[in-house]
Design a protein around this motif. Structure first.
Motif, PDB file in Angstrom:
ATOM      1  N   VAL A   1      13.234  -2.440   9.527  1.00  0.00           N
ATOM      2  CA  VAL A   1      13.290  -2.562   8.061  1.00  0.00           C
ATOM      3  C   VAL A   1      12.143  -3.430   7.554  1.00  0.00           C
ATOM      4  N   THR A   2      11.856  -4.515   8.252  1.00  0.00           N
ATOM      5  CA  THR A   2      10.762  -5.399   7.832  1.00  0.00           C
ATOM      6  C   THR A   2       9.428  -4.677   7.852  1.00  0.00           C
ATOM      7  N   VAL A   3       9.146  -3.968   8.936  1.00  0.00           N
ATOM      8  CA  VAL A   3       7.875  -3.247   9.059  1.00  0.00           C
ATOM      9  C   VAL A   3       7.786  -2.129   8.028  1.00  0.00           C
ATOM     10  N   ALA A   4       8.872  -1.363   7.888  1.00  0.00           N
ATOM     11  CA  ALA A   4       8.859  -0.237   6.955  1.00  0.00           C
ATOM     12  C   ALA A   4       8.688  -0.710   5.513  1.00  0.00           C
ATOM     13  N   ALA A   5       9.416  -1.756   5.126  1.00  0.00           N
ATOM     14  CA  ALA A   5       9.319  -2.267   3.755  1.00  0.00           C
ATOM     15  C   ALA A   5       7.930  -2.820   3.476  1.00  0.00           C
ATOM     16  N   THR A   6       7.355  -3.525   4.452  1.00  0.00           N
ATOM     17  CA  THR A   6       6.014  -4.093   4.269  1.00  0.00           C
ATOM     18  C   THR A   6       4.965  -2.989   4.159  1.00  0.00           C
ATOM     19  N   TRP A   7       5.081  -1.984   5.005  1.00  0.00           N
ATOM     20  CA  TRP A   7       4.138  -0.861   4.963  1.00  0.00           C
ATOM     21  C   TRP A   7       4.214  -0.126   3.628  1.00  0.00           C
ATOM     22  N   TYR A   8       5.419   0.138   3.172  1.00  0.00           N
ATOM     23  CA  TYR A   8       5.565   0.892   1.924  1.00  0.00           C
ATOM     24  C   TYR A   8       5.114   0.066   0.725  1.00  0.00           C
ATOM     25  N   ALA A   9       5.337  -1.240   0.772  1.00  0.00           N
ATOM     26  CA  ALA A   9       4.852  -2.108  -0.306  1.00  0.00           C
ATOM     27  C   ALA A   9       3.328  -2.049  -0.388  1.00  0.00           C
ATOM     28  N   GLY A  10       2.669  -2.051   0.767  1.00  0.00           N
ATOM     29  CA  GLY A  10       1.215  -1.929   0.786  1.00  0.00           C
ATOM     30  C   GLY A  10       0.759  -0.594   0.242  1.00  0.00           C
ATOM     31  N   ARG A  11       1.501   0.452   0.565  1.00  0.00           N
ATOM     32  CA  ARG A  11       1.165   1.784   0.049  1.00  0.00           C
ATOM     33  C   ARG A  11       1.313   1.842  -1.463  1.00  0.00           C
ATOM     34  N   LYS A  12       2.374   1.249  -1.988  1.00  0.00           N
ATOM     35  CA  LYS A  12       2.577   1.240  -3.438  1.00  0.00           C
ATOM     36  C   LYS A  12       1.489   0.439  -4.134  1.00  0.00           C
ATOM     37  N   LEU A  13       1.037  -0.620  -3.502  1.00  0.00           N
ATOM     38  CA  LEU A  13      -0.028  -1.417  -4.104  1.00  0.00           C
ATOM     39  C   LEU A  13      -1.328  -0.613  -4.163  1.00  0.00           C
ATOM     40  N   ARG A  14      -1.583   0.189  -3.140  1.00  0.00           N
ATOM     41  CA  ARG A  14      -2.756   1.062  -3.173  1.00  0.00           C
ATOM     42  C   ARG A  14      -2.644   2.075  -4.301  1.00  0.00           C
ATOM     43  N   THR A  15      -1.467   2.628  -4.494  1.00  0.00           N
ATOM     44  CA  THR A  15      -1.239   3.591  -5.570  1.00  0.00           C
ATOM     45  C   THR A  15      -1.469   2.955  -6.927  1.00  0.00           C
ATOM     46  N   LEU A  16      -0.999   1.720  -7.067  1.00  0.00           N
ATOM     47  CA  LEU A  16      -1.200   0.992  -8.318  1.00  0.00           C
ATOM     48  C   LEU A  16      -2.676   0.802  -8.582  1.00  0.00           C
ATOM     49  N   THR A  17      -3.448   0.509  -7.566  1.00  0.00           N
ATOM     50  CA  THR A  17      -4.893   0.320  -7.715  1.00  0.00           C
ATOM     51  C   THR A  17      -5.564   1.614  -8.162  1.00  0.00           C
ATOM     52  N   LEU A  18      -5.204   2.708  -7.537  1.00  0.00           N
ATOM     53  CA  LEU A  18      -5.795   3.997  -7.890  1.00  0.00           C
ATOM     54  C   LEU A  18      -5.468   4.382  -9.322  1.00  0.00           C
ATOM     55  N   ALA A  19      -4.241   4.089  -9.717  1.00  0.00           N
ATOM     56  CA  ALA A  19      -3.827   4.416 -11.089  1.00  0.00           C
ATOM     57  C   ALA A  19      -4.630   3.610 -12.089  1.00  0.00           C
ATOM     58  N   GLY A  20      -4.876   2.332 -11.748  1.00  0.00           N
ATOM     59  CA  GLY A  20      -5.643   1.487 -12.645  1.00  0.00           C
ATOM     60  C   GLY A  20      -7.084   1.945 -12.738  1.00  0.00           C
ATOM     61  N   GLU A  21      -7.619   2.416 -11.637  1.00  0.00           N
ATOM     62  CA  GLU A  21      -9.017   2.861 -11.631  1.00  0.00           C
ATOM     63  C   GLU A  21      -9.186   4.175 -12.376  1.00  0.00           C
ATOM     64  N   GLU A  22      -8.147   5.007 -12.335  1.00  0.00           N
ATOM     65  CA  GLU A  22      -8.239   6.266 -13.031  1.00  0.00           C
ATOM     66  C   GLU A  22      -8.157   6.075 -14.536  1.00  0.00           C
TER      67      GLU A  22
END
Length: 239
Positions: free
Chosen positions: A218-239
């Motif tokens: 759970v710790t690894v999965a939650a941390t990985w997905y949080a990082g993925r969501k942060l990348r998505t947020l960055t892309l959305a901001g750049e677009e």
């Protein structure tokens, strides 16, 4: 993977006036209750187990996890200041990992140490109960921090969602409904506490291996997905 500047800013945000009050209030309440019970009933293993399991691990630890986990990144996303952080030449996984380390440190400091102190107050660490619950609190702090950090990245209502999870699922369902217990961070951490404590002093609904695997997973999965969501947020901001 660890950035000192991000860590310093995160600590500053977490230990602000409002959050600091909650972080100090819950451990203080635990210690007051423990001292009062020791004066009234004397040293008693069952009382220690009831207080450390029913209040410290089941309620205090997840609530502190909510404050630290969601507070590590949620407010920055809510007020838009995360844009300035993302503009820095820092990798997104590094940001998430650093914030997780800070959240874990704060959660463990304000939960595991008070739990250990409360255990010594209640029964002098008879049957290793104080140490067992303190270790369980520290281990649970890691998983809770990752879960609530993830909530902070995916919803603006992370605190509300975290409180529902902590109070309804962990504190209520996790204690009362047999099926739900096996999906509770509390029970996974209790598996380790059961191994440390004297025979029969602490019980868990899951085995030690299963509990540790679930905690890590759970710790690894939650941390990985949080990082993925942060990348998505960055892309959305750049677009």
């Amino acid at each position: 993977m660890y950035n000192a500047t991000v860590a310093r800013l995160t600590y500053r945000g977490l230990l602000g006036r409002r959050r600091a009050f909650i972080l100090f209030a819950l451990p203080a309440l635990l210690l007051v209750i423990s001292a009062a019970l020791r004066m009234l009933t004397g040293a008693d293993d069952q009382t220690a187990t009831d207080v450390l399991g029913g209040f410290a691990l089941a309620t205090m630890v997840p609530l502190i996890g909510v404050v630290a986990g969601t507070g590590a990144i949620g407010p920055e996303i809510d007020d838009g200041s995360v844009v300035y952080l993302l503009a820095k030449p820092v990798k997104r996984p590094t940001i998430i990992f650093t914030k997780l380390v800070v959240a874990v440190g704060v959660t463990a400091a304000f939960s595991a140490l008070p739990t250990l102190m409360a255990g010594f107050l209640l029964n002098g660490n008879s049957q290793q109960i104080a140490v067992a619950y303190a270790v369980a609190a520290a281990v649970a702090s890691v998983a809770y921090s990752a879960i609530f950090l993830l909530l902070g990245t995916i919803t603006r209502h992370a605190v509300v969602a975290g409180l529902v999870y902590a109070l309804v699922w962990e504190s209520l369902f996790g204690n009362l409904i047999p099926g739900a217990r096996t999906l509770s961070v509390q029970q996974w951490a209790l598996a380790l506490a059961q191994k440390i404590a004297g025979e029969g002093a602490i019980t868990s609904e899951v085995g030690l291996t299963q509990g540790l695997v679930l905690l890590v997973g759970v710790t690894v999965a939650a941390t990985w997905y949080a990082g993925r969501k942060l990348r998505t947020l960055t892309l959305a901001g750049e677009e």
